[in-house]
Design a protein around this motif. Structure first.
Motif, PDB file in Angstrom:
ATOM      1  N   THR A  30      -1.869   4.790   1.320  1.00 21.38           N
ATOM      2  CA  THR A  30      -3.257   4.405   1.546  1.00 21.38           C
ATOM      3  C   THR A  30      -3.414   3.545   2.790  1.00 21.38           C
ATOM      4  O   THR A  30      -4.540   3.256   3.206  1.00 21.38           O
ATOM      5  CB  THR A  30      -3.818   3.651   0.328  1.00 21.38           C
ATOM      6  N   ALA A  31      -2.298   3.128   3.393  1.00 20.25           N
ATOM      7  CA  ALA A  31      -2.368   2.383   4.655  1.00 20.25           C
ATOM      8  C   ALA A  31      -2.889   3.301   5.758  1.00 20.25           C
ATOM      9  O   ALA A  31      -2.769   4.529   5.672  1.00 20.25           O
ATOM     10  CB  ALA A  31      -0.988   1.845   5.024  1.00 20.25           C
ATOM     11  N   PRO A  32      -3.464   2.758   6.826  1.00 19.31           N
ATOM     12  CA  PRO A  32      -3.938   3.589   7.941  1.00 19.31           C
ATOM     13  C   PRO A  32      -2.808   4.459   8.496  1.00 19.31           C
ATOM     14  O   PRO A  32      -1.620   4.111   8.386  1.00 19.31           O
ATOM     15  CB  PRO A  32      -4.406   2.554   8.969  1.00 19.31           C
ATOM     16  N   PRO A  33      -3.144   5.590   9.099  1.00 22.61           N
ATOM     17  CA  PRO A  33      -2.114   6.535   9.563  1.00 22.61           C
ATOM     18  C   PRO A  33      -1.058   5.938  10.475  1.00 22.61           C
ATOM     19  O   PRO A  33       0.104   6.323  10.394  1.00 22.61           O
ATOM     20  CB  PRO A  33      -2.940   7.605  10.292  1.00 22.61           C
ATOM     21  N   ASP A  34      -1.425   5.000  11.344  1.00 24.67           N
ATOM     22  CA  ASP A  34      -0.431   4.433  12.254  1.00 24.67           C
ATOM     23  C   ASP A  34       0.316   3.256  11.630  1.00 24.67           C
ATOM     24  O   ASP A  34       1.146   2.628  12.278  1.00 24.67           O
ATOM     25  CB  ASP A  34      -1.084   3.994  13.561  1.00 24.67           C
ATOM     26  N   VAL A  35       0.039   2.995  10.357  1.00 19.79           N
ATOM     27  CA  VAL A  35       0.643   1.861   9.652  1.00 19.79           C
ATOM     28  C   VAL A  35       1.551   2.333   8.533  1.00 19.79           C
ATOM     29  O   VAL A  35       2.646   1.802   8.336  1.00 19.79           O
ATOM     30  CB  VAL A  35      -0.454   0.933   9.085  1.00 19.79           C
ATOM     31  N   ARG A  36       1.114   3.342   7.793  1.00 24.87           N
ATOM     32  CA  ARG A  36       1.861   3.768   6.616  1.00 24.87           C
ATOM     33  C   ARG A  36       3.281   4.214   6.977  1.00 24.87           C
ATOM     34  O   ARG A  36       3.537   4.669   8.101  1.00 24.87           O
ATOM     35  CB  ARG A  36       1.132   4.909   5.897  1.00 24.87           C
ATOM     36  N   PRO A  37       4.218   4.075   6.042  1.00 25.54           N
ATOM     37  CA  PRO A  37       5.599   4.510   6.308  1.00 25.54           C
ATOM     38  C   PRO A  37       5.652   5.996   6.646  1.00 25.54           C
ATOM     39  O   PRO A  37       4.801   6.785   6.217  1.00 25.54           O
ATOM     40  CB  PRO A  37       6.313   4.223   4.979  1.00 25.54           C
ATOM     41  N   GLU A  66      10.859  -1.314  14.580  1.00 27.91           N
ATOM     42  CA  GLU A  66      10.474  -2.608  14.003  1.00 27.91           C
ATOM     43  C   GLU A  66       8.990  -2.902  14.197  1.00 27.91           C
ATOM     44  O   GLU A  66       8.380  -3.594  13.374  1.00 27.91           O
ATOM     45  CB  GLU A  66      11.346  -3.713  14.604  1.00 27.91           C
ATOM     46  N   GLU A  67       8.397  -2.403  15.266  1.00 30.05           N
ATOM     47  CA  GLU A  67       6.958  -2.597  15.454  1.00 30.05           C
ATOM     48  C   GLU A  67       6.170  -1.880  14.363  1.00 30.05           C
ATOM     49  O   GLU A  67       5.169  -2.415  13.861  1.00 30.05           O
ATOM     50  CB  GLU A  67       6.532  -2.096  16.835  1.00 30.05           C
ATOM     51  N   HIS A  68       6.599  -0.688  14.017  1.00 28.99           N
ATOM     52  CA  HIS A  68       5.954   0.059  12.932  1.00 28.99           C
ATOM     53  C   HIS A  68       6.059  -0.730  11.622  1.00 28.99           C
ATOM     54  O   HIS A  68       5.074  -0.902  10.891  1.00 28.99           O
ATOM     55  CB  HIS A  68       6.620   1.433  12.812  1.00 28.99           C
ATOM     56  N   LEU A  69       7.240  -1.236  11.322  1.00 28.54           N
ATOM     57  CA  LEU A  69       7.428  -2.040  10.113  1.00 28.54           C
ATOM     58  C   LEU A  69       6.543  -3.278  10.148  1.00 28.54           C
ATOM     59  O   LEU A  69       5.927  -3.646   9.131  1.00 28.54           O
ATOM     60  CB  LEU A  69       8.897  -2.452   9.989  1.00 28.54           C
ATOM     61  N   SER A  70       6.449  -3.940  11.293  1.00 29.38           N
ATOM     62  CA  SER A  70       5.633  -5.148  11.412  1.00 29.38           C
ATOM     63  C   SER A  70       4.167  -4.855  11.123  1.00 29.38           C
ATOM     64  O   SER A  70       3.488  -5.655  10.453  1.00 29.38           O
ATOM     65  CB  SER A  70       5.794  -5.744  12.818  1.00 29.38           C
ATOM     66  N   VAL A 100      15.428  -5.545   0.927  1.00 28.44           N
ATOM     67  CA  VAL A 100      16.380  -5.562   2.039  1.00 28.44           C
ATOM     68  C   VAL A 100      15.844  -4.642   3.133  1.00 28.44           C
ATOM     69  O   VAL A 100      15.505  -3.487   2.847  1.00 28.44           O
ATOM     70  CB  VAL A 100      17.780  -5.087   1.614  1.00 28.44           C
ATOM     71  N   VAL A 101      15.749  -5.132   4.345  1.00 31.30           N
ATOM     72  CA  VAL A 101      15.307  -4.315   5.479  1.00 31.30           C
ATOM     73  C   VAL A 101      16.536  -3.955   6.296  1.00 31.30           C
ATOM     74  O   VAL A 101      17.291  -4.834   6.726  1.00 31.30           O
ATOM     75  CB  VAL A 101      14.277  -5.054   6.337  1.00 31.30           C
ATOM     76  N   THR A 102      16.739  -2.673   6.507  1.00 33.20           N
ATOM     77  CA  THR A 102      18.000  -2.189   7.079  1.00 33.20           C
ATOM     78  C   THR A 102      17.772  -1.175   8.201  1.00 33.20           C
ATOM     79  O   THR A 102      16.692  -0.609   8.349  1.00 33.20           O
ATOM     80  CB  THR A 102      18.845  -1.497   5.995  1.00 33.20           C
TER      81      THR A 102
END
Length: 249
Positions: A30-37, A66-70, A100-102
């Protein structure tokens, strides 16, 4: 790729947990397209295979960098993600959730993974969670771990226990504190009997062979479902604004 791994404890009745956990993980879309995993999976720990497991379920979310994750973590912290927070609260014990972020490193079976993610659906995997041996820096641990792929100490893992594909998740540097685990690996199987063969082999061969690498380790068998993106042949499923859109069989 960057992977955010959630290891959780059930917070609702057993007969409610599978659909509740699936809905909680599926809410990420449900996150915006450029945000969702870019990919989301929900896994249930098979306690009949791993009695008294350390965790009841595993969720995983992939990000391009990492920018996408942020962007995603900022969205999770905003009022816009209130529905996601509510679904997690229904499914799990918040205080018993490890994250855990890997960085993901595929060491064997890349073509198999390509088919797995393309076809979607359910799969089986054996996961090891570990903390590194005293005296090893993170870099030393990762180097030694990678070089021992296919081995327990100096003992080769037999073909019957190697599975179809294998990857290591190396935790990223953390600004403050420590991750709950220094290592998370995943070995995928097509058949539950083959997964049991791996468990049995490790039960006989692990003790004493990894003391120079691992301080503590725990294992779980997991049935994992790809929630996003779905295979094109999967039909109606999880769409933005419809967490948990498809029922759980």
């Amino acid at each position: 790729m960057i992977k955010r791994i959630l290891l959780v404890t059930r917070g609702c009745a057993p007969d409610e947990f599978v659909p509740a956990w699936r809905a909680a993980m599926g809410a990420a879309v449900t996150a915006p397209p450029d945000v969702r995993p870019s990919r989301v999976t929900a896994g249930i720990v098979l306690d009949e295979v791993t009695p008294e497991p350390r965790h009841d379920a595993v969720g995983q979310e992939w990000f391009d960098d990492e920018e996408h994750l942020s962007r995603y973590e900022s969205w999770l912290a905003s009022p816009a993600s209130a529905a996601v927070d509510e679904l997690f609260g229904r499914a799990v014990e918040r205080d018993a959730t490890d994250i855990v972020v890997t960085g993901e490193h595929v060491l064997r079976g890349a073509p198999w993974f390509e088919r797995r993610w393309r076809d979607g659906g359910e799969g089986l995997k054996h996961m090891a969670l570990a903390t590194r041996a005293a005296g090893l820096t993170q870099a030393e641990f990762f180097d030694r771990w990678r070089n021992r792929a296919g081995l327990v100490g100096a003992v080769p893992i037999p073909e019957v226990a190697r599975g179809q594909a294998y990857l290591q998740n190396h935790p990223l540097p953390k600004a403050a504190g420590d991750w709950p685990y220094d290592a998370v690996n995943e070995v995928y199987f097509d058949d539950l009997d083959d997964l049991r063969e791996r468990i049995a082999w490790f039960a006989e061969n692990l003790a004493g062979n990894e003391d120079d690498l691992v301080r503590e380790s725990w294992f779980v068998a997991v049935r994992e479902e790809v929630l996003w993106p779905e295979a094109t042949s999967a039909g109606e499923g999880l769409l933005p604004g419809r967490p948990g859109g498809r029922g759980t069989s």
